[in-house]
Motif scaffolding. Structure first.
Motif, PDB file in Angstrom:
ATOM      1  N   ALA A 135       8.735  32.717   0.326  1.00 38.86           N
ATOM      2  CA  ALA A 135       9.499  34.260  -0.073  1.00 38.86           C
ATOM      3  C   ALA A 135       9.158  35.258   0.707  1.00 38.86           C
ATOM      4  O   ALA A 135       7.866  35.587   2.082  1.00 38.86           O
ATOM      5  N   ASP A 136       9.690  36.633   0.716  1.00 43.65           N
ATOM      6  CA  ASP A 136      10.444  37.535   1.562  1.00 43.65           C
ATOM      7  C   ASP A 136       8.531  38.351   1.387  1.00 43.65           C
ATOM      8  O   ASP A 136       8.313  39.132   2.050  1.00 43.65           O
ATOM      9  N   ASP A 137       7.454  38.461  -0.093  1.00 43.49           N
ATOM     10  CA  ASP A 137       6.121  38.597  -0.059  1.00 43.49           C
ATOM     11  C   ASP A 137       5.402  38.131   0.703  1.00 43.49           C
ATOM     12  O   ASP A 137       3.642  38.909   0.036  1.00 43.49           O
ATOM     13  N   GLY A 138       5.536  36.826   0.844  1.00 40.28           N
ATOM     14  CA  GLY A 138       4.340  36.044   1.737  1.00 40.28           C
ATOM     15  C   GLY A 138       4.635  35.212   1.328  1.00 40.28           C
ATOM     16  O   GLY A 138       3.592  34.088   1.192  1.00 40.28           O
ATOM     17  N   SER A 139       3.950  35.296  -0.345  1.00 42.55           N
ATOM     18  CA  SER A 139       3.953  34.075  -1.209  1.00 42.55           C
ATOM     19  C   SER A 139       5.174  32.406  -0.778  1.00 42.55           C
ATOM     20  O   SER A 139       5.747  32.784   0.167  1.00 42.55           O
TER      21      SER A 139
ATOM     22  N   PRO B 160      -0.433  30.755   1.540  1.00 41.84           N
ATOM     23  CA  PRO B 160      -0.041  30.071   2.326  1.00 41.84           C
ATOM     24  C   PRO B 160      -1.464  29.225   3.122  1.00 41.84           C
ATOM     25  O   PRO B 160      -2.058  28.277   3.059  1.00 41.84           O
ATOM     26  N   GLU B 161      -2.580  30.581   2.192  1.00 41.27           N
ATOM     27  CA  GLU B 161      -3.909  29.860   2.397  1.00 41.27           C
ATOM     28  C   GLU B 161      -4.609  29.228   1.768  1.00 41.27           C
ATOM     29  O   GLU B 161      -4.985  27.895   1.928  1.00 41.27           O
ATOM     30  N   LYS B 162      -3.745  28.998   0.077  1.00 44.76           N
ATOM     31  CA  LYS B 162      -4.462  28.270  -0.459  1.00 44.76           C
ATOM     32  C   LYS B 162      -3.568  27.151  -0.966  1.00 44.76           C
ATOM     33  O   LYS B 162      -4.044  26.238  -0.328  1.00 44.76           O
ATOM     34  N   LEU B 163      -2.607  27.146  -0.321  1.00 47.25           N
ATOM     35  CA  LEU B 163      -1.543  25.228  -0.124  1.00 47.25           C
ATOM     36  C   LEU B 163      -2.606  25.079   0.924  1.00 47.25           C
ATOM     37  O   LEU B 163      -2.168  24.068   0.595  1.00 47.25           O
TER      38      LEU B 163
END
Length: 71
Positions: A24-28, A45-48
């Protein structure tokens, strides 16, 4: 928010039921399963990355083993 560019898992091949992921645009990171496209999980991204590394390391194997029992 602009439209999400969903990408199908390469593991799914030609199967109809599969996992899709989008940035997403917000980095999520957004994740959905084709069976329930209205249900979208949002993560970072870190949690994924941590989740994927955990799956590869076998940290969640006990869930699959428990599902195979009648307990």
């Amino acid at each position: 928010m602009s439209a999400l560019n969903w990408q199908k898992s390469s593991f799914s091949g030609e199967a109809a039921n599969c996992v899709h992921i989008a940035a997403a645009d917000d980095g999520s990171i957004k994740i959905q399963e084709s069976d329930t496209p209205d249900t979208i999980v949002t993560t970072t991204p870190e949690k994924l990355r941590a989740f994927i590394l955990g799956v590869k390391a076998g940290e969640f194997d006990h869930f699959a083993e428990a599902a195979g029992t009648d307990a």
